[in-house]
Design an enzyme around this catalytic site. Structure first.
Site: not given
Length: 396
Positions: A78, A80, A115, A119, A396
């Site tokens: 993930v 940005v 962080e 989420y 994973f």
């Protein structure tokens, strides 16, 4: 204008470089070594003016849940890019990804958060917790006299993929939120010079052998004045006691430091002076229930009972409903209900209760769950109880 879509094969390296920039890491991998382990159809690229500025990926995995195994979308990579943060890119990307996971019929999503504040707003809750330890050699004595029926032997890094995966499986059997280490990860570690050379910064493998069978192993490194235990897996209590004793008694080191242990680990109970064990706790896996009825039907329940839950989910509208759950150790049935709810629970809190990371009572005391029917919290706690606390030793 931004576009969200899967990446194409020729975009793979650029997509990986964006991740490196997003996390401030040097990109020093061979893209062709990484490519076989990525399903590009499960990838996301966020493009602006034809350039990739963010992205994510998910792996189709199996994770242990209470009483069984569940299919999980393992969310990773993930990113940005720093030039595009605080513009809603993450929110759009998470919605796009969760819609795709739901459309594919995958009931759960999981990730490891860089962080912990990110989420929760997307419906993820803490699915497992682990501890970090430190103990001085002068205080690591056992409370009872100790004699080992087995022996400790070193394992060459080249052999770990053949000898240790089954020990990992046996050692984690029955514990929620465990992912079995992928074969290619064992093979990668077996080839890594850090795992084969030992010495300061290198990694050693030692195994406990009894009656000709490996019942446990430890992966550790040395960094004076400490021995650092990266992973210790024991399928028997004899292996557990012997491997910790081995680590504690290594010469030339003043203390043992340990990463990522389960909160119900038996080792502290072996110590004569457990107060001397320094312990800190942090979140491990983050879990997101993507399909409430499908997920609740995948796990077993320790108490046979029925509970009606009003699930609040602002991000995945299909979950925002009242559900009636009939659960037992043999199986469960969950359906949308018109009945009055006994408990109201946000999907993130339900995800934490799902694994056993938190009880409904604890979540209610934190103001996250509301009880409408007296006694419903205790009944739900008994249903969702677990014998072993969730632990995720392998990322994973």
């Amino acid at each position: 204008m931004q576009e969200l879509r899967p990446i194409t094969p020729d975009e793979f390296e650029r997509w990986m470089r964006v991740e490196s920039r997003a996390h401030g890491n040097r990109f020093n991998h061979d893209p062709e070594e990484l490519r076989p382990h990525f399903d590009l159809d499960r990838s996301i690229a966020v493009l602006e003016d034809g350039k990739i500025v963010g992205g994510a990926h998910s792996h189709l995995l199996e994770m242990s849940v209470p009483g069984g195994v569940a299919t999980v979308a393992g969310v990773s990579n993930v990113e940005v890019q720093p030039t595009h943060t605080r513009r809603g890119v993450m929110t759009r990307m998470m919605r796009y990804q969760l819609d795709g996971i739901h459309e594919r019929g995958e009931p759960l999503a999981a990730l490891f958060a860089t962080e912990s504040a990110i989420y929760g707003r997307f419906g993820y809750g803490v699915g497992s917790v682990h501890e970090w330890w430190s103990i001085e050699k002068s205080h690591n004595a056992y409370a009872r006299r100790y004699e080992s029926p087995g022996r400790i032997v070193f394992v060459d890094a080249a052999d770990i993929g053949r000898e240790l995966p089954e020990v990992f499986r046996r050692s984690t059997e029955g514990r929620p939120t465990v992912f079995q280490r992928a074969r290619h990860h064992w093979e990668r570690d077996s080839r890594d010079p850090i795992h084969s050379q030992g010495g300061p910064g290198g990694v050693f493998y030692a195994a406990y052998v009894e009656n000709g069978r490996i019942d446990g192993y430890v992966n550790y490194r040395t960094q004076r004045p400490a021995v650092i235990v990266n992973e210790l897996m024991a399928a028997t209590r004899e292996a557990n006691a012997a491997l910790w004793r081995f680590c504690f008694d290594l010469d030339l080191y003043e203390r043992t430091e340990v990463v990522k242990r389960p909160v119900d680990d038996p080792m502290p109970w072996l110590l004569a002076d457990p107060r001397r064990l320094q312990r800190s706790t942090r979140d491990g896996l983050w879990l997101r229930i993507v399909d409430v009825p499908a997920a609740l039907q995948l796990r077993a329940y320790l108490a046979n009972d029925r509970v009606t839950l009003r699930v609040c989910d602002d991000f995945c509208s299909w979950n925002d409903a009242t559900f009636e759950l009939d659960g037992s150790f043999e199986g469960a049935h969950c359906r949308i209900s018109e009945s009055s709810p006994e408990l109201t629970v946000p999907v993130a809190a339900l995800s934490s209760a799902y694994t056993g990371a938190a009880t409904f009572t604890t979540l209610a005391q934190a103001g996250l769950v509301e009880e409408h029917t007296p006694g419903a919290l205790l009944r739900a706690d008994r249903m969702f109880a677990v014998q072993l606390k969730p632990w995720t030793p392998y990322n994973f």
